[in-house]
Design an enzyme around this catalytic site. Sequence first.
Site, PDB file in Angstrom:
ATOM      1  N   THR A   1      -7.046   4.131 -10.067  1.00 57.15           N
ATOM      2  CA  THR A   1      -6.887   2.666 -10.008  1.00 57.15           C
ATOM      3  C   THR A   1      -7.937   1.936 -10.847  1.00 57.15           C
ATOM      4  OG1 THR A   1      -8.241   2.328  -8.009  1.00 57.15           O
ATOM      5  CG2 THR A   1      -5.906   2.859  -7.684  1.00 57.15           C
TER       6      THR A   1
ATOM      7  N   VAL B   1      -6.541  -2.328 -10.971  1.00 60.24           N
ATOM      8  CA  VAL B   1      -5.231  -2.408 -10.316  1.00 60.24           C
ATOM      9  C   VAL B   1      -5.182  -1.380  -9.189  1.00 60.24           C
ATOM     10  CG1 VAL B   1      -2.742  -2.359 -10.645  1.00 60.24           C
ATOM     11  CG2 VAL B   1      -4.213  -3.110 -12.524  1.00 60.24           C
ATOM     12  N   HIS B   2      -5.615  -1.805  -8.017  1.00 54.34           N
ATOM     13  CA  HIS B   2      -5.677  -0.873  -6.888  1.00 54.34           C
ATOM     14  C   HIS B   2      -4.312  -0.732  -6.183  1.00 54.34           C
ATOM     15  CE1 HIS B   2      -9.969  -0.563  -7.343  1.00 54.34           C
ATOM     16  NE2 HIS B   2     -10.175  -1.835  -7.081  1.00 54.34           N
ATOM     17  N   ASP B   3      -3.903  -1.737  -5.427  1.00 60.21           N
ATOM     18  CA  ASP B   3      -2.739  -1.558  -4.553  1.00 60.21           C
ATOM     19  C   ASP B   3      -1.425  -1.402  -5.301  1.00 60.21           C
ATOM     20  OD1 ASP B   3      -4.124  -3.733  -1.953  1.00 60.21           O
ATOM     21  OD2 ASP B   3      -4.547  -1.667  -2.530  1.00 60.21           O
TER      22      ASP B   3
ATOM     23  N   SER C   1      -0.992   0.211  -7.859  1.00 60.66           N
ATOM     24  CA  SER C   1      -0.908   1.599  -8.329  1.00 60.66           C
ATOM     25  C   SER C   1      -0.211   2.484  -7.300  1.00 60.66           C
ATOM     26  CB  SER C   1      -2.311   2.135  -8.631  1.00 60.66           C
ATOM     27  OG  SER C   1      -2.880   1.435  -9.731  1.00 60.66           O
TER      28      SER C   1
END
Length: 321
Positions: A198, A244-246, A248
């Site tokens: 991420t 871009v964490h969530d 991903s």
Amino acid sequence: MSKHKVIYDTDPGVDDAMALVFQALHPDIELLGLTSVFGNATIETTTRNARFLAGRFVAGVPVAQGAAAPLERTAPDPLAWIHGDNGLGNIALDMTDEAELDPRSAHRFIVDTVRAHPGEVTLIAVGPLTNLALALAEDPQIATLVKQVVIMGGAFGTDGVLGNVTPAAEANILGDPHAADIVLGAAWPVAIVGLDVTQPTIMSHEYLASLRDRAGHAGQFVWEVSRHYEAFHEQSAQLAGIYVHDSSAVAYLLAPELYTTRSGPVRVVTEGIAIGQTIQKPSTMPVPAPEWDDRPECKVCLGVDVPGMLALYENTLCGTL
Ligand code: RIB
Ligand code: CA
């Protein structure tokens, strides 16, 4: 393509919100419900935000309120400097169309919904894993009835990646390490989308501005909700954009071919200075390790096709899939 039936377990949270928009607009996802959890903000705030997001982007999809604190620790302080005082980048929230609050708890909603759709439901969990652990405690059998669990969380050292709260721990796992160790040890298929993939996935300032100009109301929302969040990244990581964490985790469900994974059981450290650390024993590792060996394998994401992921998000929001 049959749709993915999804329960979205979330602590909105700016990147949680961007991932909700992603799911709302992708034709292969059928959202069955949102379940809120503490994390980026208090449970009251994350639940209000989930109701706002569901009402605005997926009308008719229920929201069930989840855990206010971890299984064995106290809840972390809200991350206002990252997600804003209201958890959504301090944007104005018009609650006119807010989603109804389901009368059940999040974990009861998960159990009931999974049992109503045996073998079909994917849990996308992008906050602390308390609700999922409570669901397992309520009805251990659901582990055999869930199609897949995709979590955003953890850090496994790829290219030197560390935690983002401590050198050892990523925020969601640290939010409830005991729950995470339970969830990652249950007999359901788990994919772990951690900081290894991420953090390399960055939406630049220009990328976000392009969504603002080309993706209609969704693009304008993503731009507005990410202003405070981008300022945090500029200040803390000298980044002209955002990790871009969530989203991903959503991309992994939609296009797993964008990710390279390693299989093996994963443990979570639950005490001491490394609390919240995620440690995988790769299946190829020949040495006996009793603390890992009797647990099911998880797929840990170690690599990502960043342009491919960003194109998927952009095409979904712009309607050009
Ligand atoms: O470490 C990043 C994760 O923690 C993301 O899910 C973010 O929303 C926060 O919950
Ligand atoms: Ca989150």
